[in-house]
Motif scaffolding. Structure first.
Motif, PDB file in Angstrom:
ATOM      1  N   PRO A  66     -10.149 -37.991  25.241  1.00  0.00           N
ATOM      2  CA  PRO A  66      -9.653 -36.916  26.117  1.00  0.00           C
ATOM      3  C   PRO A  66      -9.648 -37.278  27.596  1.00  0.00           C
ATOM      4  O   PRO A  66     -10.300 -36.649  28.425  1.00  0.00           O
ATOM      5  CB  PRO A  66     -10.621 -35.756  25.824  1.00  0.00           C
ATOM      6  CG  PRO A  66     -11.885 -36.411  25.416  1.00  0.00           C
ATOM      7  CD  PRO A  66     -11.502 -37.715  24.746  1.00  0.00           C
ATOM      8  N   GLY A  67      -8.909 -38.314  27.942  1.00  0.00           N
ATOM      9  CA  GLY A  67      -8.799 -38.748  29.331  1.00  0.00           C
ATOM     10  C   GLY A  67      -7.675 -39.765  29.437  1.00  0.00           C
ATOM     11  O   GLY A  67      -7.047 -40.135  28.438  1.00  0.00           O
ATOM     12  N   ILE A  68      -7.410 -40.224  30.665  1.00  0.00           N
ATOM     13  CA  ILE A  68      -6.380 -41.250  30.867  1.00  0.00           C
ATOM     14  C   ILE A  68      -6.859 -42.559  30.231  1.00  0.00           C
ATOM     15  O   ILE A  68      -8.003 -42.972  30.447  1.00  0.00           O
ATOM     16  CB  ILE A  68      -6.142 -41.474  32.377  1.00  0.00           C
ATOM     17  CG1 ILE A  68      -5.637 -40.193  33.048  1.00  0.00           C
ATOM     18  CG2 ILE A  68      -5.187 -42.640  32.619  1.00  0.00           C
ATOM     19  CD1 ILE A  68      -5.576 -40.266  34.573  1.00  0.00           C
ATOM     20  N   ALA A  78     -12.387 -35.938  32.278  1.00  0.00           N
ATOM     21  CA  ALA A  78     -12.725 -34.653  32.913  1.00  0.00           C
ATOM     22  C   ALA A  78     -13.814 -33.900  32.156  1.00  0.00           C
ATOM     23  O   ALA A  78     -14.686 -33.302  32.773  1.00  0.00           O
ATOM     24  CB  ALA A  78     -11.462 -33.785  33.027  1.00  0.00           C
ATOM     25  N   ASN A  79     -13.764 -33.950  30.815  1.00  0.00           N
ATOM     26  CA  ASN A  79     -14.737 -33.171  30.031  1.00  0.00           C
ATOM     27  C   ASN A  79     -15.669 -34.052  29.206  1.00  0.00           C
ATOM     28  O   ASN A  79     -16.214 -33.609  28.198  1.00  0.00           O
ATOM     29  CB  ASN A  79     -13.983 -32.188  29.124  1.00  0.00           C
ATOM     30  CG  ASN A  79     -13.173 -31.190  29.935  1.00  0.00           C
ATOM     31  OD1 ASN A  79     -13.724 -30.468  30.763  1.00  0.00           O
ATOM     32  ND2 ASN A  79     -11.864 -31.185  29.742  1.00  0.00           N
ATOM     33  N   ASN A 105      -4.673 -41.618  24.930  1.00  0.00           N
ATOM     34  CA  ASN A 105      -4.947 -40.239  25.335  1.00  0.00           C
ATOM     35  C   ASN A 105      -4.728 -39.290  24.137  1.00  0.00           C
ATOM     36  O   ASN A 105      -3.780 -39.447  23.372  1.00  0.00           O
ATOM     37  CB  ASN A 105      -4.007 -39.868  26.494  1.00  0.00           C
ATOM     38  CG  ASN A 105      -4.125 -38.403  26.864  1.00  0.00           C
ATOM     39  OD1 ASN A 105      -3.329 -37.569  26.422  1.00  0.00           O
ATOM     40  ND2 ASN A 105      -5.121 -38.060  27.653  1.00  0.00           N
ATOM     41  N   ASP A 106      -5.588 -38.289  24.027  1.00  0.00           N
ATOM     42  CA  ASP A 106      -5.524 -37.390  22.861  1.00  0.00           C
ATOM     43  C   ASP A 106      -4.235 -36.571  22.791  1.00  0.00           C
ATOM     44  O   ASP A 106      -3.643 -36.416  21.721  1.00  0.00           O
ATOM     45  CB  ASP A 106      -6.766 -36.474  22.813  1.00  0.00           C
ATOM     46  CG  ASP A 106      -6.977 -35.660  24.089  1.00  0.00           C
ATOM     47  OD1 ASP A 106      -6.226 -35.831  25.072  1.00  0.00           O
ATOM     48  OD2 ASP A 106      -7.928 -34.839  24.094  1.00  0.00           O
ATOM     49  N   ALA A 107      -3.784 -36.054  23.929  1.00  0.00           N
ATOM     50  CA  ALA A 107      -2.569 -35.232  23.904  1.00  0.00           C
ATOM     51  C   ALA A 107      -1.340 -36.095  23.626  1.00  0.00           C
ATOM     52  O   ALA A 107      -0.403 -35.653  22.936  1.00  0.00           O
ATOM     53  CB  ALA A 107      -2.404 -34.494  25.225  1.00  0.00           C
ATOM     54  N   THR A 131      -1.614 -29.229  24.901  1.00  0.00           N
ATOM     55  CA  THR A 131      -2.673 -28.896  23.951  1.00  0.00           C
ATOM     56  C   THR A 131      -3.695 -28.028  24.675  1.00  0.00           C
ATOM     57  O   THR A 131      -4.153 -28.369  25.769  1.00  0.00           O
ATOM     58  CB  THR A 131      -3.351 -30.160  23.390  1.00  0.00           C
ATOM     59  OG1 THR A 131      -3.953 -30.887  24.469  1.00  0.00           O
ATOM     60  CG2 THR A 131      -2.355 -31.063  22.696  1.00  0.00           C
ATOM     61  N   GLY A 135      -9.986 -28.703  27.304  1.00  0.00           N
ATOM     62  CA  GLY A 135      -9.180 -28.830  28.518  1.00  0.00           C
ATOM     63  C   GLY A 135      -7.737 -28.493  28.175  1.00  0.00           C
ATOM     64  O   GLY A 135      -7.459 -27.898  27.135  1.00  0.00           O
ATOM     65  N   ILE A 136      -6.811 -28.860  29.068  1.00  0.00           N
ATOM     66  CA  ILE A 136      -5.384 -28.800  28.727  1.00  0.00           C
ATOM     67  C   ILE A 136      -4.847 -30.224  28.777  1.00  0.00           C
ATOM     68  O   ILE A 136      -4.991 -30.908  29.794  1.00  0.00           O
ATOM     69  CB  ILE A 136      -4.587 -27.901  29.697  1.00  0.00           C
ATOM     70  CG1 ILE A 136      -5.026 -26.437  29.555  1.00  0.00           C
ATOM     71  CG2 ILE A 136      -3.087 -28.019  29.406  1.00  0.00           C
ATOM     72  CD1 ILE A 136      -4.247 -25.463  30.433  1.00  0.00           C
ATOM     73  N   GLY A 137      -4.279 -30.656  27.652  1.00  0.00           N
ATOM     74  CA  GLY A 137      -3.675 -31.979  27.599  1.00  0.00           C
ATOM     75  C   GLY A 137      -2.166 -31.844  27.632  1.00  0.00           C
ATOM     76  O   GLY A 137      -1.616 -30.781  27.325  1.00  0.00           O
ATOM     77  N   GLU A 151      -1.217 -35.897  32.250  1.00  0.00           N
ATOM     78  CA  GLU A 151      -2.297 -35.107  32.885  1.00  0.00           C
ATOM     79  C   GLU A 151      -1.826 -33.823  33.572  1.00  0.00           C
ATOM     80  O   GLU A 151      -2.334 -33.456  34.643  1.00  0.00           O
ATOM     81  CB  GLU A 151      -3.061 -35.990  33.901  1.00  0.00           C
ATOM     82  CG  GLU A 151      -3.838 -37.121  33.268  1.00  0.00           C
ATOM     83  CD  GLU A 151      -5.008 -36.651  32.420  1.00  0.00           C
ATOM     84  OE1 GLU A 151      -5.707 -35.697  32.805  1.00  0.00           O
ATOM     85  OE2 GLU A 151      -5.204 -37.246  31.334  1.00  0.00           O
ATOM     86  N   HIS A 154      -3.993 -30.699  34.898  1.00  0.00           N
ATOM     87  CA  HIS A 154      -4.710 -30.672  36.181  1.00  0.00           C
ATOM     88  C   HIS A 154      -3.825 -30.295  37.361  1.00  0.00           C
ATOM     89  O   HIS A 154      -4.180 -30.561  38.501  1.00  0.00           O
ATOM     90  CB  HIS A 154      -5.400 -32.020  36.423  1.00  0.00           C
ATOM     91  CG  HIS A 154      -6.427 -32.340  35.382  1.00  0.00           C
ATOM     92  ND1 HIS A 154      -7.574 -31.597  35.210  1.00  0.00           N
ATOM     93  CD2 HIS A 154      -6.467 -33.294  34.428  1.00  0.00           C
ATOM     94  CE1 HIS A 154      -8.283 -32.099  34.203  1.00  0.00           C
ATOM     95  NE2 HIS A 154      -7.626 -33.118  33.713  1.00  0.00           N
ATOM     96  N   GLU A 163      -6.410 -26.159  33.840  1.00  0.00           N
ATOM     97  CA  GLU A 163      -7.213 -26.039  32.614  1.00  0.00           C
ATOM     98  C   GLU A 163      -8.426 -25.130  32.791  1.00  0.00           C
ATOM     99  O   GLU A 163      -9.019 -24.693  31.822  1.00  0.00           O
ATOM    100  CB  GLU A 163      -7.609 -27.411  32.043  1.00  0.00           C
ATOM    101  CG  GLU A 163      -8.659 -28.166  32.804  1.00  0.00           C
ATOM    102  CD  GLU A 163      -9.077 -29.459  32.080  1.00  0.00           C
ATOM    103  OE1 GLU A 163      -8.312 -29.984  31.241  1.00  0.00           O
ATOM    104  OE2 GLU A 163     -10.182 -29.935  32.358  1.00  0.00           O
TER     105      GLU A 163
HETATM  106  C1  BGC Z   1      -7.929 -34.542  30.330  1.00  0.00           C
HETATM  107  C2  BGC Z   1      -6.747 -35.059  29.536  1.00  0.00           C
HETATM  108  C3  BGC Z   1      -6.842 -34.607  28.103  1.00  0.00           C
HETATM  109  C4  BGC Z   1      -7.008 -33.103  28.027  1.00  0.00           C
HETATM  110  C5  BGC Z   1      -7.186 -32.604  26.615  1.00  0.00           C
HETATM  111  C6  BGC Z   1      -8.004 -33.043  30.183  1.00  0.00           C
HETATM  112  O1  BGC Z   1      -9.106 -32.551  30.880  1.00  0.00           O
HETATM  113  O2  BGC Z   1      -7.818 -34.874  31.689  1.00  0.00           O
HETATM  114  O3  BGC Z   1      -6.704 -36.458  29.590  1.00  0.00           O
HETATM  115  O4  BGC Z   1      -5.691 -35.001  27.401  1.00  0.00           O
HETATM  116  O5  BGC Z   1      -8.118 -32.691  28.800  1.00  0.00           O
HETATM  117  O6  BGC Z   1      -8.313 -33.126  26.011  1.00  0.00           O
END
Ligand code: BGC
Length: 248
Positions: A66-68, A78-79, A105-107, A131, A135-137, A151, A154, A163
């Protein structure tokens, strides 16, 4: 080729073997809690446990984060625990799993799965997948081709990270009614629509199962066609395995 998809989230690490031609899971998905704090070594250990659940014979593993993620290196979290930032997750997981891996990245993974096997199948033009979870992906496609690591969760909405206004976690922790939360998602997507003019917006994350509860309130703000993700909770796993088919 035997492909395993593993979806790493803030609360759970889920995996299943996947048929990359059909997008179907070849066994029931297996989930373990994400260790807290979610330090890389601990997450890698639990990821290995998820893999071991399915026995041997796995050729390649696709892993979402869940990140870049650029060339296997995490650039934001972020989370998740900040120890992930700038870590070579590709190398970490190859060592922990003893198999070739692709980390993404998950999204992006969820979006790829939806474009191939779900709500985005055959859709040309600009498709935006968001998603809604911890967070929001986001995942952005032009004629089916992904622009990775967008991203868009954000962007700032009235001085606050989007998010922090419209994720599923916000709905849960603030116990927001569907109408109020749906309006926040709508406000967010209206902004995205103004920036990108998408031909389709796909909403994913576990909450997409309850689309009937909040889509009416979202639609008050958005004119682009809106679709609920079809693969729901499985999208990350399927996309991860799909993207792990070939090296690189
Ligand atoms: C992250 C994204 C991620 C999303 C969903 C965000 O906080 O920055 O990279 O895709 O959450 O997990």
């Amino acid at each position: 080729m035997n492909l395993l998809g593993i979806d790493i989230g803030g609360t759970g690490i889920k995996g299943a073997p996947v048929n990359p031609d059909t997008g179907e899971l070849l066994a029931e998905r297996f989930r373990l809690d994400t260790p807290q704090p979610a330090k890389p070594a601990d997450v890698a250990r639990v990821t290995r446990q998820v893999m071991d659940h399915f026995g041997g014979g796995i050729d390649r593993v696709g892993i979402t984060f869940p990140g870049i993620v650029k060339s296997g290196v995490v650039r934001s979290a972020a989370n998740m625990d900040q120890e992930w930032v700038n870590l070579d997750a590709g190398r970490l997981f190859v060592q922990a799993l003893g198999a070739p891996t692709a980390v993404m990245n998950d999204a992006d993974a969820a979006g790829v799965a939806e474009m191939h096997f779900g709500a985005g199948q055959g859709v040309h033009g600009v498709v935006l997948m968001v998603t809604l979870g911890t967070g929001i992906g986001s995942a952005l496609f032009l004629d089916g081709k992904l622009v990775p690591n967008t991203e868009f969760g954000h962007i700032e909405i009235r001085g606050k990270d989007a998010e922090k206004r419209a994720s599923e976690r916000v709905r849960e922790t603030k116990e927001l009614p569907w109408k109020k939360w749906g309006a926040s998602v709508g406000e967010y997507l209206a902004r995205m629509e103004a920036l990108l003019s998408p031909d389709l917006i796909i909403i994913g994350g576990g909450v997409s199962k309850k689309a009937d509860k909040f889509f009416p309130f979202v639609k008050e703000h958005v004119t682009a066609p809106l679709a609920a993700a079809k693969l729901q909770n499985e999208a990350g796993i399927v996309g991860a395995a799909f993207l792990a088919r070939s090296p690189g």
